[in-house]
Scaffold this motif. Structure first.
Motif, PDB file in Angstrom:
ATOM      1  N   MET A 163       0.854  -1.197   0.000  1.00 13.19           N
ATOM      2  CA  MET A 163       0.000   0.000   0.000  1.00 13.19           C
ATOM      3  C   MET A 163       0.879   1.232   0.000  1.00 13.19           C
ATOM      4  O   MET A 163       1.807   1.333   0.796  1.00 13.19           O
ATOM      5  CB  MET A 163      -0.866   0.015   1.260  1.00 13.19           C
ATOM      6  CG  MET A 163      -2.021  -0.941   1.183  1.00 13.19           C
ATOM      7  SD  MET A 163      -3.090  -0.719   2.586  1.00 13.19           S
ATOM      8  CE  MET A 163      -4.446  -1.743   2.117  1.00 13.19           C
ATOM      9  N   LYS A 185       0.633   5.497   0.069  1.00 18.64           N
ATOM     10  CA  LYS A 185      -0.261   6.641   0.223  1.00 18.64           C
ATOM     11  C   LYS A 185       0.276   7.809  -0.591  1.00 18.64           C
ATOM     12  O   LYS A 185       1.468   8.083  -0.577  1.00 18.64           O
ATOM     13  CB  LYS A 185      -0.368   7.033   1.691  1.00 18.64           C
ATOM     14  CG  LYS A 185      -1.179   6.023   2.476  1.00 18.64           C
ATOM     15  CD  LYS A 185      -0.970   6.167   3.928  1.00 18.64           C
ATOM     16  CE  LYS A 185       0.292   5.460   4.330  1.00 18.64           C
ATOM     17  NZ  LYS A 185       0.533   5.486   5.762  1.00 18.64           N
ATOM     18  N   LEU A 224      -3.468   4.834  -2.172  1.00 20.06           N
ATOM     19  CA  LEU A 224      -4.519   5.528  -1.427  1.00 20.06           C
ATOM     20  C   LEU A 224      -4.246   7.010  -1.607  1.00 20.06           C
ATOM     21  O   LEU A 224      -3.241   7.524  -1.131  1.00 20.06           O
ATOM     22  CB  LEU A 224      -4.453   5.144   0.049  1.00 20.06           C
ATOM     23  CG  LEU A 224      -4.807   3.685   0.292  1.00 20.06           C
ATOM     24  CD1 LEU A 224      -4.144   3.169   1.539  1.00 20.06           C
ATOM     25  CD2 LEU A 224      -6.306   3.515   0.406  1.00 20.06           C
ATOM     26  N   THR A 279      -5.079  11.044  -1.468  1.00 22.79           N
ATOM     27  CA  THR A 279      -5.830  12.108  -0.825  1.00 22.79           C
ATOM     28  C   THR A 279      -5.080  13.423  -1.044  1.00 22.79           C
ATOM     29  O   THR A 279      -4.046  13.450  -1.709  1.00 22.79           O
ATOM     30  CB  THR A 279      -6.019  11.813   0.670  1.00 22.79           C
ATOM     31  OG1 THR A 279      -6.860  12.817   1.224  1.00 22.79           O
ATOM     32  CG2 THR A 279      -4.716  11.827   1.413  1.00 22.79           C
ATOM     33  N   LEU A 337     -10.213   9.321   1.019  1.00 28.51           N
ATOM     34  CA  LEU A 337      -9.049   8.493   0.735  1.00 28.51           C
ATOM     35  C   LEU A 337      -9.448   7.521  -0.379  1.00 28.51           C
ATOM     36  O   LEU A 337      -9.966   6.441  -0.120  1.00 28.51           O
ATOM     37  CB  LEU A 337      -8.692   7.752   2.024  1.00 28.51           C
ATOM     38  CG  LEU A 337      -7.334   7.114   2.192  1.00 28.51           C
ATOM     39  CD1 LEU A 337      -6.248   8.137   2.025  1.00 28.51           C
ATOM     40  CD2 LEU A 337      -7.256   6.504   3.572  1.00 28.51           C
ATOM     41  N   ASN A 338      -9.220   7.918  -1.608  1.00 27.01           N
ATOM     42  CA  ASN A 338      -9.620   7.078  -2.731  1.00 27.01           C
ATOM     43  C   ASN A 338      -8.574   6.018  -3.005  1.00 27.01           C
ATOM     44  O   ASN A 338      -7.379   6.298  -2.913  1.00 27.01           O
ATOM     45  CB  ASN A 338      -9.785   7.931  -3.996  1.00 27.01           C
ATOM     46  CG  ASN A 338     -10.986   8.828  -3.894  1.00 27.01           C
ATOM     47  OD1 ASN A 338     -11.966   8.489  -3.246  1.00 27.01           O
ATOM     48  ND2 ASN A 338     -10.927   9.989  -4.516  1.00 27.01           N
ATOM     49  N   TYR A 339      -9.030   4.837  -3.389  1.00 25.33           N
ATOM     50  CA  TYR A 339      -8.034   3.805  -3.649  1.00 25.33           C
ATOM     51  C   TYR A 339      -7.992   3.444  -5.121  1.00 25.33           C
ATOM     52  O   TYR A 339      -8.963   3.563  -5.856  1.00 25.33           O
ATOM     53  CB  TYR A 339      -8.273   2.568  -2.778  1.00 25.33           C
ATOM     54  CG  TYR A 339      -9.269   1.562  -3.317  1.00 25.33           C
ATOM     55  CD1 TYR A 339     -10.574   1.541  -2.863  1.00 25.33           C
ATOM     56  CD2 TYR A 339      -8.886   0.602  -4.244  1.00 25.33           C
ATOM     57  CE1 TYR A 339     -11.486   0.624  -3.334  1.00 25.33           C
ATOM     58  CE2 TYR A 339      -9.801  -0.324  -4.728  1.00 25.33           C
ATOM     59  CZ  TYR A 339     -11.090  -0.304  -4.264  1.00 25.33           C
ATOM     60  OH  TYR A 339     -11.998  -1.221  -4.731  1.00 25.33           O
TER      61      TYR A 339
END
Lengths: 155, 220
Positions: free
Chosen positions: B96, B98, B153, B155, B179-181
């Motif tokens: 993941m 960010k 993720l 933002t 928080l778009n994935y």
């Protein structure tokens, strides 16, 4: 902390007198399961398991000299998969906006350590999930709010 | 990377984008055929002396020109829906990352169970004779492994931005508070470029995105 002996034991227990120079799916799955169970016995945290996998992946060339080719490939696959951890898909949050996923994991972590204490091992999942999902700025803001008693949810 | 005068989509480097390119080509064939046919009819009606001016109705013709477009639409719908649902794949991610949009740079944060590392990625202002791409290269690239399901993720810390990398077929808005994935997987190593896709102020054109994919062995 896990030691390399685990790997030797796991491989020796599973791989019998077969042709180990070729990659065999079934033997490989057995080895994976054996390694998983041995690591579980050690009761390591998520971070420790990842570090163990990563360190072993980094010295893969040394393992190549010890084990035959089929086993080496199997081990390489095992360590590569486990070196980086990410929380699994959470079906409570199937949509694109994962902000709630981040928030809920953080709240669960705070509640877990309040109920069970800071050193309780199983709270680590929530902590790792929140750290993976939430941007650092959000985590800092949440921490400040908790310290100043301004957090929007009762912990 | 798009080049000057490029008319087509960028080459697909992720699994989804390759499928989208195939779908696009397939749809383009159908559409060009339809357009050719309609253009021919149009010219025929205007110029041909053999046109029948006294037909008032024809049941057979009306049936045919209802059924045939229906069949064409069916041929278009099946791959479209298949691809749409494939894009919504919920496979468990391996990594993941960010992405936080700021005015006017991107900040990337890798958080793993055993390290937490974040850095900013500013565009490089270089003179025209430098080997870097003009208004596309950044000082710190986002380095990622190949053959891993990566979940981004996205933002924003201030205003609306949009994080897009067309070669991988990914784009999502960076909205403060949300928080778009985005999920992607690529088997190909390489350097992929993108640009901010939502107007965000004076330097909106100058906040590019550069992803560098390297084999997992070198990444770890």
């Amino acid at each position: 902390m896990a030691s390399p002996d685990l790997i030797f034991k796991a491989v020796n227990e599973t791989a019998n007198k077969q042709d180990l120079s070729r990659y065999d799916q079934n033997v490989c799955l057995d080895i994976h399961r054996k390694l998983d169970s041995k690591l579980k016995e050690q009761d390591l945290s998520i971070a420790e398991k990842s570090v163990f996998a990563r360190n072993n992946f980094a010295v893969m060339n040394k393992w190549e000299q010890v084990f035959p080719a089929g086993i080496t490939e199997c081990l390489r696959e095992y360590f590569r998969e486990r070196a980086i951890w990410a929380p699994k898909f959470d079906p409570r949050f199937p949509n694109q906006n994962q902000a709630k996923n981040c928030f809920v994991n953080y709240v669960d972590y705070q509640r877990c350590i309040k109920l069970k204490g800071q050193d309780y091992k199983d709270c680590e999942y929530f902590k790792q999930a929140a750290a993976s999902l939430c941007p650092n700025q959000w985590l800092e803001k949440f921490d400040e709010e908790i310290e100043s008693n301004a957090f929007p949810v009762d912990i | 990377l798009s080049v000057w005068g490029q008319l087509n989509l960028q080459e697909g480097m992720s699994t989804i984008m390759e499928l989208m390119n195939y779908f696009h080509d397939y749809m383009m064939i159908i559409l060009v055929l339809i357009m050719t046919f309609v253009t021919y009819l149009f010219i025929f009606v205007i110029t041909s002396p053999r046109l029948d001016k006294y037909t008032v109705d024809s049941r057979i013709l009306e049936t045919v020109w209802t059924i045939v477009p229906m069949v064409i639409l069916l041929f278009m719908a099946f791959p479209s829906l298949y691809l749409l649902y494939l894009m919504e794949d919920v496979s468990n991610p391996n990594l993941m990352v960010k992405v936080v949009g700021h005015q006017w740079y991107w900040e990337y944060q890798y958080s793993n169970s055993w390290f937490n590392y974040g850095f900013d990625s500013y565009m490089v202002y270089e003179k025209s004779d430098s080997p870097l791409f003009h208004s596309l290269d950044v000082d710190n690239r986002l380095v990622l492994p190949t053959n891993a399901n990566i979940l981004f993720l996205v933002t924003s810390a201030d205003v609306l931005h949009s994080w897009a990398v067309p070669t991988l077929g990914i784009k999502t808005d960076a909205i403060p508070g949300r928080l778009n994935y985005l999920s992607t997987m690529t088997p190909y190593s390489g350097v992929y470029y993108g640009q901010c896709s939502e107007i965000c102020g004076s330097n909106h054109s100058f906040m590019p995105i550069v992803l560098e994919f390297i084999p997992m062995a070198n990444y770890l």
